[in-house]
Design a protein around this motif. Structure first.
Motif, PDB file in Angstrom:
ATOM      1  N   VAL A  43       0.867  -1.052  -0.226  1.00 15.82           N
ATOM      2  CA  VAL A  43       0.262  -0.130  -0.256  1.00 15.82           C
ATOM      3  C   VAL A  43       1.109   1.178  -0.099  1.00 15.82           C
ATOM      4  O   VAL A  43       0.674   1.787  -0.837  1.00 15.82           O
ATOM      5  CB  VAL A  43      -0.642   0.191   0.963  1.00 15.82           C
ATOM      6  N   ASP A  44       1.749   1.218   0.870  1.00 16.27           N
ATOM      7  CA  ASP A  44       2.912   2.217   0.775  1.00 16.27           C
ATOM      8  C   ASP A  44       3.813   2.648  -0.207  1.00 16.27           C
ATOM      9  O   ASP A  44       3.967   3.139  -1.011  1.00 16.27           O
ATOM     10  CB  ASP A  44       4.126   2.382   2.172  1.00 16.27           C
ATOM     11  N   ALA A  45       4.067   1.428  -0.675  1.00 16.03           N
ATOM     12  CA  ALA A  45       4.771   1.370  -2.512  1.00 16.03           C
ATOM     13  C   ALA A  45       3.206   1.769  -3.537  1.00 16.03           C
ATOM     14  O   ALA A  45       4.376   2.802  -4.055  1.00 16.03           O
ATOM     15  CB  ALA A  45       5.366   0.413  -2.347  1.00 16.03           C
ATOM     16  N   PHE A  46       2.697   1.568  -3.177  1.00 15.79           N
ATOM     17  CA  PHE A  46       1.881   2.163  -4.718  1.00 15.79           C
ATOM     18  C   PHE A  46       1.248   3.900  -3.784  1.00 15.79           C
ATOM     19  O   PHE A  46       1.103   4.740  -5.279  1.00 15.79           O
ATOM     20  CB  PHE A  46       0.291   1.316  -4.300  1.00 15.79           C
ATOM     21  N   GLU A  47       1.727   3.785  -2.769  1.00 19.58           N
ATOM     22  CA  GLU A  47       1.267   5.541  -2.801  1.00 19.58           C
ATOM     23  C   GLU A  47       2.117   6.366  -2.689  1.00 19.58           C
ATOM     24  O   GLU A  47       2.410   7.312  -2.657  1.00 19.58           O
ATOM     25  CB  GLU A  47       0.718   6.142  -1.133  1.00 19.58           C
ATOM     26  N   LEU A  51       7.838   1.824   3.692  1.00 18.75           N
ATOM     27  CA  LEU A  51       7.968   2.090   5.112  1.00 18.75           C
ATOM     28  C   LEU A  51       7.117   3.031   5.479  1.00 18.75           C
ATOM     29  O   LEU A  51       7.932   3.543   6.448  1.00 18.75           O
ATOM     30  CB  LEU A  51       9.398   1.743   5.199  1.00 18.75           C
ATOM     31  N   PHE A  52       6.350   4.560   4.764  1.00 17.72           N
ATOM     32  CA  PHE A  52       5.647   5.575   5.778  1.00 17.72           C
ATOM     33  C   PHE A  52       4.495   4.553   6.115  1.00 17.72           C
ATOM     34  O   PHE A  52       4.883   5.057   7.616  1.00 17.72           O
ATOM     35  CB  PHE A  52       4.994   5.496   4.443  1.00 17.72           C
ATOM     36  N   THR A  53       3.805   3.417   6.612  1.00 16.66           N
ATOM     37  CA  THR A  53       3.091   3.032   7.952  1.00 16.66           C
ATOM     38  C   THR A  53       3.873   3.012   8.685  1.00 16.66           C
ATOM     39  O   THR A  53       4.001   3.440   9.942  1.00 16.66           O
ATOM     40  CB  THR A  53       2.065   1.846   7.512  1.00 16.66           C
TER      41      THR A  53
END
Length: 174
Positions: A43-47, A51-53
């Motif tokens: 999900v983070d990579a898609f956004e 590793l943001f979460t």
């Protein structure tokens, strides 16, 4: 009355089952934790912010930062949170493995397995609200629900189906 030899054999079999349950619990917990981590990594990579979460959660947990103040990825916070995340999942896996072992002895224990899932869901939400206010709202609730269902499915799949043939073999041999 059971002979000493029968009692010794029974306790040896119980010890083997307990040992298998502990190993299965650790492994199931790691699988469940990794499933969640990989989902959020995707999900983070898609956004556009891999590793943001875990960075956000680590910053909130260890530094008390609010969601709004976390702008980028802090790798040490992401790694620290991932370690805590996996440790918590190992504890959950151990509890689940113990409950599955009890379920094998007493099938009516199945209701408690369902209650365990509800308990951990409520615990996750309560912990997040108490110690990381605002962060739960920052994460998409649909993704959090999907991650929790994914981890429960992975752990249940491992404990109830994948490890089961090995446990059955060990019980016959023990």
């Amino acid at each position: 009355m059971a002979s000493l030899e029968e009692t010794t054999q029974a306790s040896g079999a119980d010890a083997a089952r307990t040992s298998h349950a502990a190993v299965d619990g650790i492994f199931a917990g790691l699988l469940g934790g990794l499933a969640v981590a990989v989902l959020f990594l995707g999900v983070d990579a898609f956004e556009g912010q891999p590793l943001f979460t875990p960075s956000l959660l680590g910053s909130a947990l260890f530094q008390g930062k609010s969601f709004e103040s976390v702008q980028g990825v802090d790798l040490p916070m992401a790694l620290a949170y991932t370690g805590v995340h996996l440790l918590v999942f190992v504890v959950i896996g151990l509890a689940a493995a113990y409950m599955v072992a009890q379920f094998e002895k007493n099938p009516s224990f199945g209701l408690l397995l369902l209650l365990l899932f509800v308990f951990f869901e409520a615990g996750f939400i309560a912990f997040t609200i108490a110690f990381m206010p605002g962060v739960l709202g920052a994460l998409a609730s649909g993704v959090v629900l999907a991650a929790n269902l994914l981890s429960a499915g992975v752990m249940a799949g491992y404990l109830l189906w994948w490890s089961r043939p090995r446990a059955d073999r060990a019980n016959r041999e023990g």
